[in-house]
Design a protein around this motif. Sequence first.
Motif, short mmCIF file in Angstrom:
data_model
loop_
_atom_site.label_atom_id
_atom_site.label_comp_id
_atom_site.label_asym_id
_atom_site.label_seq_id
_atom_site.Cartn_x
_atom_site.Cartn_y
_atom_site.Cartn_z
N ILE A 8 0.79 -1.20 0.18
CA ILE A 8 0.12 -0.03 -0.18
C ILE A 8 0.92 1.28 0.14
N ARG A 9 1.85 1.40 0.78
CA ARG A 9 2.81 2.47 0.90
C ARG A 9 3.34 2.69 -0.67
N LEU A 10 3.91 1.50 -1.33
CA LEU A 10 4.62 1.76 -2.66
C LEU A 10 3.54 2.43 -3.54
N THR A 11 2.17 1.68 -3.45
CA THR A 11 1.16 2.24 -4.35
C THR A 11 0.95 3.91 -4.08
N HIS A 12 0.87 4.28 -2.92
CA HIS A 12 0.54 5.62 -2.68
C HIS A 12 1.86 6.50 -3.03
N ALA A 13 2.98 5.86 -2.67
CA ALA A 13 4.25 6.78 -3.04
C ALA A 13 4.29 7.02 -4.63
N GLU A 14 3.64 5.74 -5.34
CA GLU A 14 3.52 6.18 -6.77
C GLU A 14 2.60 7.13 -7.23
N ARG A 15 1.45 7.29 -6.31
CA ARG A 15 0.47 8.18 -6.64
C ARG A 15 1.02 9.74 -6.37
N LEU A 16 1.73 9.71 -5.25
CA LEU A 16 2.19 10.95 -5.15
C LEU A 16 3.24 11.51 -6.19
N GLU A 17 4.03 10.73 -6.82
CA GLU A 17 4.72 10.96 -8.04
C GLU A 17 4.08 11.55 -8.93
N ARG A 18 3.01 10.80 -9.48
CA ARG A 18 2.14 11.23 -10.60
C ARG A 18 1.39 12.38 -10.29
N ASP A 19 1.24 12.55 -9.03
CA ASP A 19 0.50 13.97 -8.64
C ASP A 19 1.37 15.21 -8.91
N VAL A 20 2.74 15.02 -8.50
CA VAL A 20 3.56 15.95 -8.75
C VAL A 20 3.94 16.24 -10.43
N ARG A 21 4.30 15.02 -10.97
CA ARG A 21 4.55 14.98 -12.24
C ARG A 21 3.25 15.82 -13.17
N SER A 22 2.16 15.23 -12.89
CA SER A 22 1.17 15.89 -13.60
C SER A 22 0.97 17.47 -13.50
N ALA A 23 1.10 17.99 -12.06
CA ALA A 23 1.00 19.24 -11.81
C ALA A 23 2.21 20.19 -12.50
N ARG A 24 3.14 19.61 -12.44
CA ARG A 24 4.56 20.43 -13.01
C ARG A 24 4.23 20.29 -14.66
N ARG A 25 3.75 19.32 -15.35
CA ARG A 25 3.30 19.54 -16.55
C ARG A 25 2.43 20.60 -16.82
N ARG A 26 1.54 20.48 -16.10
CA ARG A 26 0.45 21.47 -16.39
C ARG A 26 0.88 23.17 -16.14
N SER A 27 1.72 23.24 -15.18
CA SER A 27 2.25 24.63 -14.90
C SER A 27 3.44 24.86 -15.74
N GLY A 28 4.16 24.10 -16.23
CA GLY A 28 5.19 24.36 -16.85
C GLY A 28 6.48 24.50 -16.02
N PRO A 29 7.83 25.01 -16.55
CA PRO A 29 8.79 25.18 -15.68
C PRO A 29 8.60 26.20 -14.64
N SER A 30 9.24 25.95 -13.48
CA SER A 30 9.07 26.92 -12.08
C SER A 30 9.97 28.24 -12.63
N ALA A 31 9.61 29.04 -11.69
CA ALA A 31 10.16 30.40 -11.78
C ALA A 31 11.75 30.37 -11.80
N ARG A 32 12.36 29.26 -10.84
CA ARG A 32 13.81 29.34 -10.56
C ARG A 32 14.20 28.58 -11.91
N GLU A 33 13.59 27.58 -12.40
CA GLU A 33 14.16 27.05 -13.68
C GLU A 33 13.93 27.87 -15.01
N ARG A 34 13.18 28.84 -14.86
CA ARG A 34 13.17 29.68 -16.10
C ARG A 34 14.36 30.56 -15.99
N THR A 35 14.75 30.85 -14.70
CA THR A 35 15.93 31.53 -14.72
C THR A 35 17.29 30.86 -14.80
N ASP A 36 17.30 29.61 -14.68
CA ASP A 36 18.58 28.73 -15.12
C ASP A 36 19.10 29.07 -16.21
#
Length: 392
Positions: free
Chosen positions: A364-392
């Motif tokens: 169960i822990r592994l399943t929900h760790a994967e869900r967290l990773e998907r949640d973060v990946r999905s959100a970052r794809r929608r928002s594009g690069p962060s402010a810090r990444e845009r200045t790098d």
Amino acid sequence: MSFSAAHRVGRHGTAVSVDGSGPLRRSLEVEYWVVDEEGRLVEPDGLLGAADGTEREFVEPILEIKTSPCETTAELREELYERLGAVLGRADELGRGLVPLATPMSEETVEELDSERTRVQNRVVGDDFRYVRHCAGTHVHVEQRPGREIDQLNALVAIDPALALANTSSYFDGRRLAAGARSKLYRRMAYGDVPHQGELWCYAGDTREWSRRLERRFEEFLTTAVDAGVDRAAVESNFAPESAVWTPVQLRECFSTVEWRSPDNALPSQVLRLADDVAGFVERLDNAELRIEGKTGSVSDETVVVPEFDAVLEYVDAAIEEGLESEAVRSYLDRMGFNVDAYAPVTHEIDGRETVSPEEAREIRLTHAERLERDVRSARRRSGPSARERTD
């Protein structure tokens, strides 16, 4: 993380007034269990320093991620996902995962980090302090409005049943405990013999009354510690009135915030939704009167009516024991302006069995760790690069 200043500057250089006319700033602290590729609890070695705001908790397998004060939920979302993304990048290299569940679920030995503060707590609370070691949660901070601090505190007391929106585990030591196992562990079991520490406190009349409560609770804590054989100087060097209580809603003078400590940890998208709704509820007080009356509660543009404290406690008990399966809790939160249908607490998804074996818990822990990773990946794809990444 301090909100205190006469005038503040937001993350993007915007001046923020604190006279009630500017945005109500908010921040988050979220605790995650760290696991290896087999789902076993491990220390967060190597993850500290992967992003700003990463810290150890008082037990070995938890990593805490904090944000800075943000003017809007959009800024809070960007910062939380940016920090989580950096931590998960490092975790992937090390074969580690972050688990957004409030308890380890199965019977586990969770070790503490060695510290004088924890040793004092163990002496004061006794053997029941072990229950706290199995809890990972979320703290939501909203900045204090001068002159409305007690109204803000009382508003958060009234909506404490909203913890049901983020319940993520119903299990402790391999057995079903309650829809909100973490809340039951904290409030009913860990601090059962020192209830002034972990229980929800009733509404306060003003800031002086709040300060008096803190002083009384600190004196009780100090007396109990000394009676248990702890050196008085050790208590006074590690605790102050504000840091010696764990009641779920607090005025935090050191941060100039009102803090709500009740929610479990959860997926970042769920935590952000809840933080937004809670901050929005408190922000209503900028233009509305707070009244305490009756048992039902209601909100309008001009008035926020919160129930008498005994009624709030009934809703809280139902939120812990039944979660969103309680129609009384759902109806109450709906009346207080929450879109209950927008939430899907994990606890109801994984509930349904009386026991959880260590092998099942790791899976169960592994399943929900994967869900967290998907949640973060999905959100970052929608928002594009962060402010810090845009200045790098």
